[in-house]
Structures are given as C-alpha cells and as structure tokens.
Design a protein around this motif. Structure first.
Motif, mmCIF file in Angstrom:
data_model
loop_
_atom_site.group_PDB
_atom_site.id
_atom_site.type_symbol
_atom_site.label_atom_id
_atom_site.label_comp_id
_atom_site.label_asym_id
_atom_site.label_seq_id
_atom_site.Cartn_x
_atom_site.Cartn_y
_atom_site.Cartn_z
ATOM 1 N N PHE A 51 -0.297 14.658 -7.113
ATOM 2 C CA PHE A 51 -0.197 16.094 -6.899
ATOM 3 C C PHE A 51 -0.790 16.560 -5.565
ATOM 4 N N LEU A 52 -1.889 15.940 -5.124
ATOM 5 C CA LEU A 52 -2.556 16.399 -3.902
ATOM 6 C C LEU A 52 -2.039 15.696 -2.654
ATOM 7 N N GLY A 53 -1.290 14.589 -2.842
ATOM 8 C CA GLY A 53 -0.736 13.889 -1.693
ATOM 9 C C GLY A 53 -1.751 13.129 -0.870
ATOM 10 N N ARG A 54 -2.902 12.851 -1.441
ATOM 11 C CA ARG A 54 -3.954 12.132 -0.712
ATOM 12 C C ARG A 54 -3.737 10.626 -0.853
ATOM 13 N N THR A 55 -2.693 10.146 -0.226
ATOM 14 C CA THR A 55 -2.379 8.731 -0.322
ATOM 15 C C THR A 55 -1.869 8.239 1.022
ATOM 16 N N SER A 56 -1.894 6.943 1.171
ATOM 17 C CA SER A 56 -1.382 6.308 2.387
ATOM 18 C C SER A 56 -1.087 4.859 2.051
ATOM 19 N N MET A 57 -0.472 4.178 2.975
ATOM 20 C CA MET A 57 -0.184 2.768 2.777
ATOM 21 C C MET A 57 -1.468 1.963 2.621
ATOM 22 N N LEU A 58 -2.516 2.361 3.348
ATOM 23 C CA LEU A 58 -3.790 1.651 3.264
ATOM 24 C C LEU A 58 -4.438 1.831 1.899
ATOM 25 N N ILE A 59 -4.402 3.059 1.375
ATOM 26 C CA ILE A 59 -5.003 3.310 0.061
ATOM 27 C C ILE A 59 -4.273 2.522 -1.018
ATOM 28 N N GLU A 60 -2.946 2.565 -1.003
ATOM 29 C CA GLU A 60 -2.178 1.829 -2.008
ATOM 30 C C GLU A 60 -2.395 0.324 -1.871
ATOM 31 N N SER A 61 -2.498 -0.167 -0.641
ATOM 32 C CA SER A 61 -2.767 -1.589 -0.436
ATOM 33 C C SER A 61 -4.135 -1.974 -0.996
ATOM 34 N N ASN A 62 -5.140 -1.120 -0.796
ATOM 35 C CA ASN A 62 -6.474 -1.406 -1.342
ATOM 36 C C ASN A 62 -6.465 -1.422 -2.864
ATOM 37 N N ILE A 63 -5.711 -0.494 -3.462
ATOM 38 C CA ILE A 63 -5.621 -0.456 -4.925
ATOM 39 C C ILE A 63 -4.933 -1.714 -5.452
ATOM 40 N N ARG A 64 -3.885 -2.149 -4.774
ATOM 41 C CA ARG A 64 -3.185 -3.366 -5.191
ATOM 42 C C ARG A 64 -4.106 -4.587 -5.095
ATOM 43 N N TRP A 65 -4.842 -4.689 -3.984
ATOM 44 C CA TRP A 65 -5.759 -5.820 -3.839
ATOM 45 C C TRP A 65 -6.862 -5.784 -4.894
ATOM 46 N N ALA A 66 -7.374 -4.605 -5.178
ATOM 47 C CA ALA A 66 -8.411 -4.490 -6.209
ATOM 48 C C ALA A 66 -7.883 -4.925 -7.568
ATOM 49 N N PHE A 67 -6.639 -4.553 -7.858
ATOM 50 C CA PHE A 67 -6.066 -4.950 -9.145
ATOM 51 C C PHE A 67 -5.799 -6.444 -9.193
ATOM 52 N N TRP A 68 -5.418 -7.038 -8.062
ATOM 53 C CA TRP A 68 -5.237 -8.486 -8.027
ATOM 54 C C TRP A 68 -6.554 -9.201 -8.319
ATOM 55 N N PHE A 69 -7.653 -8.712 -7.740
ATOM 56 C CA PHE A 69 -8.955 -9.315 -8.021
ATOM 57 C C PHE A 69 -9.329 -9.156 -9.490
ATOM 58 N N PHE A 70 -8.956 -8.027 -10.076
ATOM 59 C CA PHE A 70 -9.201 -7.819 -11.505
ATOM 60 C C PHE A 70 -8.433 -8.846 -12.340
ATOM 61 N N ILE A 71 -7.167 -9.094 -11.998
ATOM 62 C CA ILE A 71 -6.370 -10.071 -12.734
ATOM 63 C C ILE A 71 -6.951 -11.475 -12.560
ATOM 64 N N VAL A 72 -7.426 -11.795 -11.355
ATOM 65 C CA VAL A 72 -8.053 -13.105 -11.128
ATOM 66 C C VAL A 72 -9.292 -13.257 -11.999
ATOM 67 N N SER A 73 -10.098 -12.203 -12.115
ATOM 68 C CA SER A 73 -11.281 -12.280 -12.980
ATOM 69 C C SER A 73 -10.889 -12.488 -14.434
ATOM 70 N N GLU A 74 -9.806 -11.845 -14.871
ATOM 71 C CA GLU A 74 -9.310 -12.063 -16.225
ATOM 72 C C GLU A 74 -8.831 -13.502 -16.408
ATOM 73 N N ALA A 75 -8.153 -14.039 -15.407
ATOM 74 C CA ALA A 75 -7.675 -15.423 -15.481
ATOM 75 C C ALA A 75 -8.841 -16.400 -15.582
ATOM 76 N N LEU A 76 -9.911 -16.145 -14.852
ATOM 77 C CA LEU A 76 -11.079 -17.026 -14.922
ATOM 78 C C LEU A 76 -11.743 -16.938 -16.290
ATOM 79 N N LEU A 77 -11.703 -15.763 -16.900
ATOM 80 C CA LEU A 77 -12.271 -15.632 -18.240
ATOM 81 C C LEU A 77 -11.489 -16.465 -19.247
ATOM 82 N N PHE A 78 -10.158 -16.388 -19.188
ATOM 83 C CA PHE A 78 -9.344 -17.224 -20.070
ATOM 84 C C PHE A 78 -9.524 -18.700 -19.735
#
Length: 263
Positions: A51-78
């Motif tokens: 709604f506020l339009g406070r986004t950019s390619m850099l922000i979305e890229s950081n969110i994607r990388w953060a989620f990838w690290f989250f999935i890696v942590s889940e994989a290590l737990l399994f």
C-alpha cells in the motif's frame, strides 16, 4: 521481542519436559508471543510493500536472501534428525538387539498410507505451481482451482497422517525407532500445517487484490517453503518408511533364505 518469545517458548518446553511447575504455561505463552510477533511483522510488510510503495529491488532481494537462510536453517534441523536415525540404523547397539528395525518392533506398511501421502503432497505442489502461473497470466479461475486443489490435498495429508498415528502399533517411546520416526513425521506435519496457513493467507490476499501480475513476493516465498516441505517428505518416505522399515522387514535374511529354499 521475537528473540524473547523464542527463548520463553524453548525454556518453557525444557521446563515442562523436566516436570517443572508452570513449564507448559511458559511454553504456550512463548508460542503466543511468537505468533504475535509474526502477525505484526507480516502486517508491517503488507502495509509497506503493498500500500505505501516502500519497496525496491534491493529490499525484495534482501527478503529473498533472508528467507533462503531460513530454509537452510530448517534443512539443517531436519538433517540433525536424519543423522540420529541413520546413526542408530547403520550401527544398531546391543540394547535394541544389534538389528534394525529393533527387535519386537512391529513395523507399519510403507506402501499403504505413506505412499498415498507422498502422491497427494507432490500433487499439491503441482497445484500450487498451477495457481502461481494463474496469477502471472492474470487467470483468476486457474488461481481459484489451483488453491482449492492445494488445500484439499494438504488437508487430506494431515488427516491421513493423524490416522496413521492412531492405527500405528508403536509409539514415540518405543525404542530409538519410535523416537526418530515420530519426531521426523510430526515435525514435518507441523511444517505442513504452517505452510498451509502461510498459503491460506496468500489466498486471502489474492482475493483482496494484493497480488499483481508482477508483484507477488509473499506467494513466491510461500511456494519455496511448500516445495521444501515436499522434498523433506520424499526423503522421509524413502529413508524412514522404505529403507528403514519396509525393506529390512520384508527382505531380511530369513526371507531371502526361505525364498532360495523354495526355489
């Protein structure tokens, strides 16, 4: 706040497992705080990115990388749970009869409920891809059908998994096999439930018109999580149900000896 919530949840769980008073209360209070932090975080992201339009390619890229690290942590737990399983399966100790599966352990049929769950869970991943391409192409009908099939298969998986626990001959405290088998399948089931809630929120946002044909980051992250859950279940099915139970049970030394004798 999130770190405090996770600390309270894990501390409460450890206290409950060691019979401390109010340990269970602290555990559920920590879960409540974790959910609360997640809800407010998602609310802020939706407001800022949609709604506020406070986004950019850099922000979305950081969110994607953060989620990838989250999935890696889940994989290590399994990975740690699989490590415990193979540590006992490849080198069984004398306390369980130096054989795997452990002696006096009644195994379930890996070609029954588990293989049906595998088919339906993989089909749910295909249905999710169908819904994603519907959003990209602007086809609302495909999105609706894809999400409907996805939720139907996910609900079937969770119900059949629960039914398997009900009819199983062994429990979580039946030697190391029961412990590793239940922790892997129950932990995976919890991930299926979380992923279903994640995707249901994405479906509600689609109905509210939050997703455009070029902006659907939340659905992409949810799809990554769901496909990760699919891959983990395939490993559970192959290693726990087939390699760990069905193959040793039906193709042990006595079976092969009797087969050769009869031939």
């Amino acid at each position: 706040f999130s770190s405090f919530a996770v600390f309270l949840m894990l501390t409460g769980f450890a206290a409950y497992m060691n019979y401390y008073v109010n340990g269970l209360f602290c555990f559920f209070l920590g879960i409540f705080f974790v959910i609360l932090a997640f809800v407010f975080w998602c609310r802020d992201l939706i407001r800022e990115l949609t709604f506020l339009g406070r986004t950019s390619m850099l922000i979305e890229s950081n969110i994607r990388w953060a989620f990838w690290f989250f999935i890696v942590s889940e994989a290590l737990l399994f990975f740690s749970f699989f490590w415990a399983f193979f540590h006992s399966a490849l080198d069984p100790v004398i306390q369980i009869g130096t054989v795997w599966p452990p002696m006096e352990s009644i195994q379930m049929n890996g070609l029954g409920i588990p293989i049906a769950n595998t088919v339906f869970l993989l089909a749910s991943g295909a249905a999710l891809t169908w819904a994603q391409y519907g959003i990209i192409g602007g086809q609302s009908r495909d999105v609706m059908l894809g999400f409907t099939v996805l939720f139907a298969y996910a609900i079937y998986f969770m119900l059949s998994q629960w039914h398997e626990y009900v009819v199983a001959f062994h429990q979580v405290n039946d030697a190391v096999f029961g412990s590793t088998m239940y922790i892997l399948t129950m932990f995976h089931g919890a991930h299926v439930l979380i992923g279903s809630v994640f995707l249901f929120i994405c479906f509600i946002r689609f109905l509210l018109g939050h997703f455009k044909t070029v902006s659907y980051l939340a659905l992409t992250l949810a799809a990554w999580y769901w496909h990760f859950v699919d891959v983990v279940w395939v490993l559970v099915f192959l290693w726990i149900y087939l390699w760990g139970t069905w193959i040793p049970y039906y193709f042990n030394a006595d079976f092969i000896e009797n087969l050769i004798t009869s031939i």
